[in-house]
Design an enzyme around this catalytic site. Structure first.
Site, PDB file in Angstrom:
ATOM      1  CB  THR A  11      56.766  57.069  48.127  1.00 32.66           C
ATOM      2  OG1 THR A  11      56.634  58.509  48.159  1.00 32.66           O
ATOM      3  CG2 THR A  11      57.786  56.648  49.143  1.00 32.66           C
ATOM      4  CB  ALA A  53      40.965  79.774  38.782  1.00 30.13           C
ATOM      5  N   GLY A  54      42.656  77.634  37.047  1.00 26.79           N
ATOM      6  CA  GLY A  54      43.114  77.242  35.722  1.00 26.79           C
ATOM      7  C   GLY A  54      42.869  75.761  35.500  1.00 26.79           C
ATOM      8  CB  CYS A 107      54.358  66.354  45.093  1.00 24.81           C
ATOM      9  SG  CYS A 107      56.071  65.921  45.383  1.00 24.81           S
ATOM     10  CE  LYS A 136      54.671  60.680  45.064  1.00 19.91           C
ATOM     11  NZ  LYS A 136      54.855  60.728  46.486  1.00 19.91           N
TER      12      LYS A 136
HETATM   13  C1  UDX Z   1      54.522  70.751  45.535  1.00 18.36           C
HETATM   14  C2  UDX Z   1      54.612  71.506  46.881  1.00 18.36           C
HETATM   15  O1  UDX Z   1      54.480  72.912  46.652  1.00 18.36           O
HETATM   16  C3  UDX Z   1      55.928  71.203  47.557  1.00 18.36           C
HETATM   17  O2  UDX Z   1      56.008  71.860  48.820  1.00 18.36           O
HETATM   18  C4  UDX Z   1      56.037  69.713  47.734  1.00 18.36           C
HETATM   19  O3  UDX Z   1      57.266  69.384  48.330  1.00 18.36           O
HETATM   20  C5  UDX Z   1      55.917  68.992  46.395  1.00 18.36           C
HETATM   21  O4  UDX Z   1      54.700  69.370  45.764  1.00 18.36           O
HETATM   22  P1  UDX Z   1      55.511  71.127  43.091  1.00 18.36           P
HETATM   23  O5  UDX Z   1      54.818  69.855  42.716  1.00 18.36           O
HETATM   24  O6  UDX Z   1      56.905  71.364  42.639  1.00 18.36           O
HETATM   25  O7  UDX Z   1      55.539  71.268  44.680  1.00 18.36           O
HETATM   26  O8  UDX Z   1      54.646  72.319  42.500  1.00 18.36           O
HETATM   27  P2  UDX Z   1      53.777  73.533  43.020  1.00 18.36           P
HETATM   28  O9  UDX Z   1      54.486  74.788  42.713  1.00 18.36           O
HETATM   29  O10 UDX Z   1      53.298  73.334  44.388  1.00 18.36           O
HETATM   30  O11 UDX Z   1      52.548  73.421  41.993  1.00 18.36           O
HETATM   31  C6  UDX Z   1      51.749  72.235  41.949  1.00 18.36           C
HETATM   32  C7  UDX Z   1      50.712  72.310  40.863  1.00 18.36           C
HETATM   33  O12 UDX Z   1      49.683  73.220  41.236  1.00 18.36           O
HETATM   34  C8  UDX Z   1      51.205  72.777  39.497  1.00 18.36           C
HETATM   35  O13 UDX Z   1      50.624  71.965  38.491  1.00 18.36           O
HETATM   36  C9  UDX Z   1      50.713  74.207  39.407  1.00 18.36           C
HETATM   37  O14 UDX Z   1      50.517  74.616  38.079  1.00 18.36           O
HETATM   38  C10 UDX Z   1      49.402  74.110  40.173  1.00 18.36           C
HETATM   39  N1  UDX Z   1      48.943  75.392  40.740  1.00 18.36           N
HETATM   40  C11 UDX Z   1      49.700  76.026  41.678  1.00 18.36           C
HETATM   41  C12 UDX Z   1      47.730  75.931  40.339  1.00 18.36           C
HETATM   42  O15 UDX Z   1      47.023  75.356  39.497  1.00 18.36           O
HETATM   43  N2  UDX Z   1      47.308  77.110  40.904  1.00 18.36           N
HETATM   44  C13 UDX Z   1      48.035  77.777  41.828  1.00 18.36           C
HETATM   45  O16 UDX Z   1      47.585  78.835  42.286  1.00 18.36           O
HETATM   46  C14 UDX Z   1      49.274  77.218  42.235  1.00 18.36           C
END
Ligand code: UDX
Length: 440
Positions: free
Chosen positions: A85, A252-253, A260, A263
């Site tokens: 989606t 932080a970063g 996911c 969007k």
């Molecule tokens: C996410 C959700 O965690 C998951 O439950 C859902 O089904 C799909 O979306 P995903 O996109 O695989 O999963 O990645 P995730 O590990 O959640 O990280 C998402 C983004 O956040 C990444 O770009 C990551 O680098 C960033 N992030 C994560 C941060 O910038 N800081 C953090 O502390 C944690």
């Protein structure tokens, strides 16, 4: 059980292989012949740990097969809809073309007693919209959102933190069927929450909205830290010790990306506006804005470190995937930073252990290379994805490879003290610049 999975992308391929691994007989259906061919030969079209092994084991056992022919779902009694989606072009809302098409294609093959289970992330109200046509075939509809994280997709599917079943009023049959599908996960302790359709649909977007908000919260603190002399990583450690807050998702970063979170928060906002409740989630627009500002800040930091201009400066961009253990560059902050620096005239050499082919397809104008090629004679090094190989770089060794020892740690994943002690000028996000630079 005999199960079909419609849509064999990230979600569907992992779901089909995982269900076969726990003993079900599974057919995965997709309209993309090349994908079906790869999967049928045990080749994973995506980089995901454990998936290739699971695919091969499933195919060898005879419990897993893939097809482009929807009529192959016949014989299965539970049909999962796992199509994408994506964000609609030119809009914040979700594009439901694939979901609607999957229902339309599946309907003629349904028989009495079948259960159709939606897994795709959809705007609230989608299940209700499809329930009638499924019931008209003597089948039932349930909504069972997926929470898998890329890089941990197999683990998250086989041992989920929780299982959510959205079902029609009084539909105990679908609950029983889903309990049987997930018997292994339930036996190993995954809790089950049964709800109505709307709650199940909302659980998914609410969880992602919360995670995105947590990341943007700490990134907002980073913005404040940058003008006050504070250190956001210590701040995160300190507030994270409060068990009500927790340390996870407070890194932080350069912010979040991927297929996911970005969007989903946009689609949630768009749906809330349609429902006349835009103001309830208006803060998600701020969450999105904070997130996008961080990319800009990384570019600004590199520029500042290079004395005001990146033009003609060689910048090593380490990382392109939106997070480590993934080759996914959808909405990747890392790739975005590389493209922006390149657009400003920097001589960018970008690298990534897995995401270079996908990056090259989207941005053929960038120069890609090995880590060594990127680092050689670089005027600045930017770490934008925290792959273990970058975290483990030896600062003294890298110092000998670059022209100028400047490192911008856009994930706060390097040891600032060690890098500074090795003679680097270290700049993180939300922390003060460490000037350990030794001028020769
Ligand atoms: C996410 C959700 O965690 C998951 O439950 C859902 O089904 C799909 O979306 P995903 O996109 O695989 O999963 O990645 P995730 O590990 O959640 O990280 C998402 C983004 O956040 C990444 O770009 C990551 O680098 C960033 N992030 C994560 C941060 O910038 N800081 C953090 O502390 C944690």
């Amino acid at each position: 059980m005999k199960i079909s999975v419609i849509g064999c992308g990230y979600l569907g391929a992992v779901h089909a292989a995982s269900l076969a691994s726990v003993g079900h007989d599974v057919v995965g259906v997709d309209i993309d012949a090349a994908k079906v061919e790869a999967l049928s030969n045990g080749r994973s079209p995506i980089y995901e740990p454990e998936l290739p092994e699971l695919l091969r084991a499933g195919i060898e056992s005879g419990r897993l097969r893939f097809s482009t022919d929807m009529s192959d779902v016949r014989g299965a009694t539970v049909h999962f809809i796992a199509v994408g989606t994506p964000q609609r072009l030119g809009s914040s809302s979700a594009d439901l073309t694939y979901v609607d098409q999957a229902f339309a294609d599946l309907l003629p093959h349904l028989v009495d007693g079948d259960v159709v289970v939606g897994k795709s992330t959809v705007p609230v109200g989608t299940a209700q919209r499809h329930a009638g046509s499924v019931e008209a075939r003597g089948a039932r509809l349930a909504w069972n959102p997926e929470f898998l994280r890329e890089g941990f997709a197999v683990k998250d599917t086989i041992e989920p933190d929780r299982l959510v079943y959205g079902v029609a009023d009084g539909d105990t049959y679908s609950v029983e069927q889903l309990n049987e599908v997930y018997a292994t996960a339930i036996a190993s302790g995954s809790p089950v929450i049964v709800s109505d359709f709307a709650t199940a649909e909302l659980v998914k977007v609410a969880a992602n909205a919360f995670l995105a908000t947590k990341i943007s919260f700490i990134n907002a603190m980073a913005e404040i830290a940058e003008v006050t002399g504070a250190d956001v990583t210590k701040l995160a450690d300190a507030i994270g010790h409060d068990k009500r807050i927790g340390r996870k998702f407070l890194n932080a970063g350069v912010g979040f990306g991927g297929g996911c979170l970005p969007k989903d928060i946009r689609a949630f906002t768009a749906r809330a506006e349609e429902l006349g409740r835009g103001e309830s989630v208006a803060f998600l627009k701020e969450v999105d804005a904070i997130n996008l500002r961080r990319r800009e800040r990384v570019v600004e930091l590199v520029t500042e470190e290079l004395g005001g201009s990146v033009f003609q400066k060689k910048v090593a961009v380490l990382g392109l995937a939106f997070k480590p253990d993934s080759d996914d560059v959808r909405d990747s902050p890392a790739l975005d930073v590389a493209v922006r620096l390149n657009g400003l005239g920097a001589k960018v050499v970008a690298t990534d252990p897995e995401a270079m082919p996908n990056s090259r397809r989207l941005h053929p104008q960038l120069v890609y290379g090995t880590t060594e090629e990127a680092l050689a004679d670089a005027d600045a090094v930017v770490v934008v994805t925290e792959w273990p190989e970058y975290k483990e770089l030896n600062p003294a060794k890298v110092h000998r490879m670059v022209r100028t020892p400047i490192v911008v740690d856009a994930r706060n994943c390097l040891d600032a003290d060690v890098w500074a002690e090795s003679g680097w000028e270290y700049a993180g996000l939300g922390r003060q610049v460490r000037n350990g630079r030794v001028t020769t």
